[in-house]
Design a protein around this motif. Sequence first.
Motif, PDB file in Angstrom:
ATOM      1  N   SER A   1       0.713  -1.511  -0.391  1.00 39.01           N
ATOM      2  CA  SER A   1      -0.076   0.302   0.466  1.00 39.01           C
ATOM      3  C   SER A   1       0.448   1.046   0.237  1.00 39.01           C
ATOM      4  O   SER A   1       2.167   1.047   0.191  1.00 39.01           O
ATOM      5  CB  SER A   1      -1.167  -0.156   1.564  1.00 39.01           C
ATOM      6  OG  SER A   1      -0.369   0.270   2.606  1.00 39.01           O
ATOM      7  N   VAL A   2       0.502   2.362  -0.063  1.00 38.76           N
ATOM      8  CA  VAL A   2       1.121   3.275  -0.261  1.00 38.76           C
ATOM      9  C   VAL A   2       0.120   4.820   0.496  1.00 38.76           C
ATOM     10  O   VAL A   2      -0.432   4.559   0.659  1.00 38.76           O
ATOM     11  CB  VAL A   2       1.663   3.972  -1.846  1.00 38.76           C
ATOM     12  CG1 VAL A   2       2.038   2.962  -2.908  1.00 38.76           C
ATOM     13  CG2 VAL A   2       0.233   4.591  -2.140  1.00 38.76           C
ATOM     14  N   GLY A   3       0.802   5.529   0.284  1.00 41.49           N
ATOM     15  CA  GLY A   3       0.400   5.937   1.436  1.00 41.49           C
ATOM     16  C   GLY A   3      -0.033   8.041   0.891  1.00 41.49           C
ATOM     17  O   GLY A   3       0.047   7.539  -0.658  1.00 41.49           O
ATOM     18  N   GLU A   4      -0.744   8.842   1.485  1.00 39.06           N
ATOM     19  CA  GLU A   4      -1.393  10.207   0.809  1.00 39.06           C
ATOM     20  C   GLU A   4       0.706  10.726  -0.151  1.00 39.06           C
ATOM     21  O   GLU A   4       0.854  10.869   0.344  1.00 39.06           O
ATOM     22  CB  GLU A   4      -1.949  10.868   1.710  1.00 39.06           C
ATOM     23  CG  GLU A   4      -2.828  11.630   0.829  1.00 39.06           C
ATOM     24  CD  GLU A   4      -3.244  12.760   2.114  1.00 39.06           C
ATOM     25  OE1 GLU A   4      -3.770  13.913   1.625  1.00 39.06           O
ATOM     26  OE2 GLU A   4      -3.518  12.377   2.948  1.00 39.06           O
ATOM     27  N   GLY A   5      -0.034  10.993  -1.115  1.00 35.72           N
ATOM     28  CA  GLY A   5       0.939  11.963  -1.867  1.00 35.72           C
ATOM     29  C   GLY A   5       2.326  10.755  -2.249  1.00 35.72           C
ATOM     30  O   GLY A   5       2.971  11.574  -3.242  1.00 35.72           O
ATOM     31  N   VAL A   6       1.935   9.889  -2.134  1.00 31.51           N
ATOM     32  CA  VAL A   6       3.230   8.849  -2.998  1.00 31.51           C
ATOM     33  C   VAL A   6       2.500   8.935  -4.543  1.00 31.51           C
ATOM     34  O   VAL A   6       1.424   8.207  -4.771  1.00 31.51           O
ATOM     35  CB  VAL A   6       3.011   7.484  -2.299  1.00 31.51           C
ATOM     36  CG1 VAL A   6       4.042   6.885  -3.511  1.00 31.51           C
ATOM     37  CG2 VAL A   6       3.479   7.799  -1.210  1.00 31.51           C
TER      38      VAL A   6
ATOM     39  N   SER B   1       5.649   8.117  -7.262  1.00 28.55           N
ATOM     40  CA  SER B   1       6.546   7.401  -8.408  1.00 28.55           C
ATOM     41  C   SER B   1       5.830   6.075  -8.105  1.00 28.55           C
ATOM     42  O   SER B   1       6.607   5.333  -8.601  1.00 28.55           O
ATOM     43  CB  SER B   1       7.697   7.736  -7.669  1.00 28.55           C
ATOM     44  OG  SER B   1       8.287   7.025  -6.627  1.00 28.55           O
ATOM     45  N   LEU B   2       5.413   5.177  -7.446  1.00 25.73           N
ATOM     46  CA  LEU B   2       5.207   4.384  -6.807  1.00 25.73           C
ATOM     47  C   LEU B   2       3.855   3.719  -6.792  1.00 25.73           C
ATOM     48  O   LEU B   2       2.902   4.642  -6.439  1.00 25.73           O
ATOM     49  CB  LEU B   2       5.764   3.532  -5.214  1.00 25.73           C
ATOM     50  CG  LEU B   2       7.234   3.572  -5.620  1.00 25.73           C
ATOM     51  CD1 LEU B   2       7.673   3.338  -3.773  1.00 25.73           C
ATOM     52  CD2 LEU B   2       7.634   2.783  -6.538  1.00 25.73           C
ATOM     53  N   MET B   3       3.559   2.303  -6.552  1.00 26.48           N
ATOM     54  CA  MET B   3       1.864   2.170  -6.435  1.00 26.48           C
ATOM     55  C   MET B   3       1.952   0.862  -6.404  1.00 26.48           C
ATOM     56  O   MET B   3       2.716  -0.025  -6.430  1.00 26.48           O
ATOM     57  CB  MET B   3       1.103   2.136  -8.151  1.00 26.48           C
ATOM     58  CG  MET B   3       1.208   1.335  -9.110  1.00 26.48           C
ATOM     59  SD  MET B   3       0.245   1.480 -10.498  1.00 26.48           S
ATOM     60  CE  MET B   3       0.047   3.172 -10.638  1.00 26.48           C
ATOM     61  N   GLU B   4       0.896   0.434  -5.397  1.00 26.90           N
ATOM     62  CA  GLU B   4       0.450  -1.415  -5.136  1.00 26.90           C
ATOM     63  C   GLU B   4       1.279  -2.353  -6.641  1.00 26.90           C
ATOM     64  O   GLU B   4       0.120  -2.339  -7.858  1.00 26.90           O
ATOM     65  CB  GLU B   4      -0.698  -1.391  -5.432  1.00 26.90           C
ATOM     66  CG  GLU B   4      -0.846  -2.666  -3.389  1.00 26.90           C
ATOM     67  CD  GLU B   4      -2.701  -3.127  -3.231  1.00 26.90           C
ATOM     68  OE1 GLU B   4      -2.687  -4.105  -3.163  1.00 26.90           O
ATOM     69  OE2 GLU B   4      -3.508  -1.871  -3.006  1.00 26.90           O
ATOM     70  N   GLY B   5       1.405  -3.180  -5.816  1.00 29.11           N
ATOM     71  CA  GLY B   5       2.253  -4.222  -6.423  1.00 29.11           C
ATOM     72  C   GLY B   5       3.572  -4.232  -7.053  1.00 29.11           C
ATOM     73  O   GLY B   5       4.090  -5.115  -7.885  1.00 29.11           O
TER      74      GLY B   5
ATOM     75  N   GLU C   1       8.423  -8.711   8.426  1.00 31.21           N
ATOM     76  CA  GLU C   1       7.483  -8.997   7.654  1.00 31.21           C
ATOM     77  C   GLU C   1       7.141  -8.213   6.559  1.00 31.21           C
ATOM     78  O   GLU C   1       7.519  -7.715   5.251  1.00 31.21           O
ATOM     79  CB  GLU C   1       6.420  -9.825   7.493  1.00 31.21           C
ATOM     80  CG  GLU C   1       5.977 -10.569   6.707  1.00 31.21           C
ATOM     81  CD  GLU C   1       5.139 -11.961   6.884  1.00 31.21           C
ATOM     82  OE1 GLU C   1       4.198 -12.018   5.809  1.00 31.21           O
ATOM     83  OE2 GLU C   1       4.713 -11.864   8.402  1.00 31.21           O
ATOM     84  N   PHE C   2       6.663  -7.084   7.331  1.00 28.33           N
ATOM     85  CA  PHE C   2       6.649  -5.728   6.489  1.00 28.33           C
ATOM     86  C   PHE C   2       7.204  -4.051   7.440  1.00 28.33           C
ATOM     87  O   PHE C   2       7.083  -4.250   8.361  1.00 28.33           O
ATOM     88  CB  PHE C   2       4.163  -5.779   7.310  1.00 28.33           C
ATOM     89  CG  PHE C   2       3.647  -6.794   6.134  1.00 28.33           C
ATOM     90  CD1 PHE C   2       3.474  -6.367   4.682  1.00 28.33           C
ATOM     91  CD2 PHE C   2       3.760  -7.852   7.292  1.00 28.33           C
ATOM     92  CE1 PHE C   2       2.935  -7.095   4.296  1.00 28.33           C
ATOM     93  CE2 PHE C   2       3.039  -8.600   6.125  1.00 28.33           C
ATOM     94  CZ  PHE C   2       2.059  -9.079   4.763  1.00 28.33           C
ATOM     95  N   ALA C   3       7.613  -3.738   6.390  1.00 29.73           N
ATOM     96  CA  ALA C   3       8.188  -2.545   6.270  1.00 29.73           C
ATOM     97  C   ALA C   3       7.903  -1.322   6.171  1.00 29.73           C
ATOM     98  O   ALA C   3       7.254  -1.394   4.916  1.00 29.73           O
ATOM     99  CB  ALA C   3       9.254  -2.285   6.219  1.00 29.73           C
ATOM    100  N   LEU C   4       7.404   0.523   6.475  1.00 30.59           N
ATOM    101  CA  LEU C   4       7.138   1.478   6.411  1.00 30.59           C
ATOM    102  C   LEU C   4       8.471   1.649   5.763  1.00 30.59           C
ATOM    103  O   LEU C   4       8.910   1.997   6.376  1.00 30.59           O
ATOM    104  CB  LEU C   4       6.810   2.330   7.833  1.00 30.59           C
ATOM    105  CG  LEU C   4       5.614   3.664   7.341  1.00 30.59           C
ATOM    106  CD1 LEU C   4       4.939   3.326   6.210  1.00 30.59           C
ATOM    107  CD2 LEU C   4       5.419   4.294   8.498  1.00 30.59           C
ATOM    108  N   ILE C   5       8.852   2.253   4.503  1.00 32.63           N
ATOM    109  CA  ILE C   5       9.517   3.021   3.444  1.00 32.63           C
ATOM    110  C   ILE C   5       9.599   4.014   3.395  1.00 32.63           C
ATOM    111  O   ILE C   5       8.067   3.796   2.301  1.00 32.63           O
ATOM    112  CB  ILE C   5      10.227   1.867   2.440  1.00 32.63           C
ATOM    113  CG1 ILE C   5      10.544  -0.058   3.336  1.00 32.63           C
ATOM    114  CG2 ILE C   5      11.409   2.255   2.210  1.00 32.63           C
ATOM    115  CD1 ILE C   5      11.541  -0.101   4.145  1.00 32.63           C
ATOM    116  N   PRO C   6      10.363   5.217   3.413  1.00 33.13           N
ATOM    117  CA  PRO C   6       9.618   6.028   2.093  1.00 33.13           C
ATOM    118  C   PRO C   6       9.874   6.012   0.841  1.00 33.13           C
ATOM    119  O   PRO C   6      10.747   5.183   0.491  1.00 33.13           O
ATOM    120  CB  PRO C   6      11.163   7.740   3.183  1.00 33.13           C
ATOM    121  CG  PRO C   6      11.540   6.535   4.257  1.00 33.13           C
ATOM    122  CD  PRO C   6      11.666   5.452   4.692  1.00 33.13           C
ATOM    123  N   GLU C   7       8.837   7.105   0.454  1.00 27.89           N
ATOM    124  CA  GLU C   7       9.365   7.086  -1.072  1.00 27.89           C
ATOM    125  C   GLU C   7      10.336   7.151  -1.832  1.00 27.89           C
ATOM    126  O   GLU C   7      10.650   5.984  -2.842  1.00 27.89           O
ATOM    127  CB  GLU C   7       8.292   7.751  -1.784  1.00 27.89           C
ATOM    128  CG  GLU C   7       8.102   7.780  -3.363  1.00 27.89           C
ATOM    129  CD  GLU C   7       6.997   9.277  -3.533  1.00 27.89           C
ATOM    130  OE1 GLU C   7       7.325   8.945  -4.788  1.00 27.89           O
ATOM    131  OE2 GLU C   7       6.621   9.361  -2.891  1.00 27.89           O
TER     132      GLU C   7
END
Length: 304
Positions: A27-32, A34-38, A56-62
């Motif tokens: 999933s992507v945060g608001e304002g992202v 350059s990236l999309m789900e998948g 397993e799941f990490a929150l990474i800046p765009e």
Amino acid sequence: MARQGTYDRLPKPPVVLGFEGSGTVRSVGEGVKSLMEGDRVICLLDFTAQDGTWQEFALIPETQCFAMPKEMSFEEGAAIPVNYITAYHMLFEFGNLRPNKSVLIHMAAGGVGVAATQLCHTVDNVTVFGTASAAKHETIRKGGVTHPIDYRNLDYVKEVCKISPKGVDIVLDPLSGADANKGYKLLKPLGKIVHFGAANVVSGPQISYWNMIKSYMGVKNYSPLFMIGDNKAACGYHLGHLTDNQEMIQYAVHQLIGFYNAGKIKPVIDSVWQFDDIAQAMARIHDRKNIGKVIIIPHKNNEN
């Protein structure tokens, strides 16, 4: 190295380790934009991040995610950031590697060593000297090391000089201590040594402060006045102090992806371990048994 406390920017425990990785965007945060789900991505975190990639799941800046080629496996993607960016910066930014040059790579069977060897061969007629235990010589020779040297039983300075009496153009030094002095002396005129680690201070499961003191006391103090006469350069490299320089990181990743797509580099995966086996994975690196990159995954059947 991070686990043993040799990275100065790493937050104090408790902390989730891991500066790099690969995976699928869930999933992507608001304002992202350059990236999309998948999307399949390679990630390089800021070294000050409290939550690393060993989860397993990490929150990474765009800005710390990079599109991964379709042909690249997730294991290869996870092996790219730290090792290949480090090797690229040292050889091409500091070293200005060009045809007909020579390079000494210490720990040539390790992650950075394998990356540096491959990158040397993106340039014509580069001679690569590589130190490694004798058991790894056949593998690193196939990987591109021109002259493997058994550092445990031979004096690598003498071995280099037998083949190249004038020395080498570039030395990549992850050892420090007395080896830093040896590397500087091995340089040809206009040569460069790039210091990027202190493996000699590691003893046992934690950093050895006694070895650190010995290494510090054993390193020659570079005087600009003497270096002028020597016609040599000494450089220091720490990727952890560059991760907030996105322009520099993005350029290196762009170049590396180009090399990969052209078939000029291909990460060597030593082994793949699950989270439950992290201790064994770390021991393999510490004991210098690996050839290439040691990869950690959540589950064997988890392809993302």
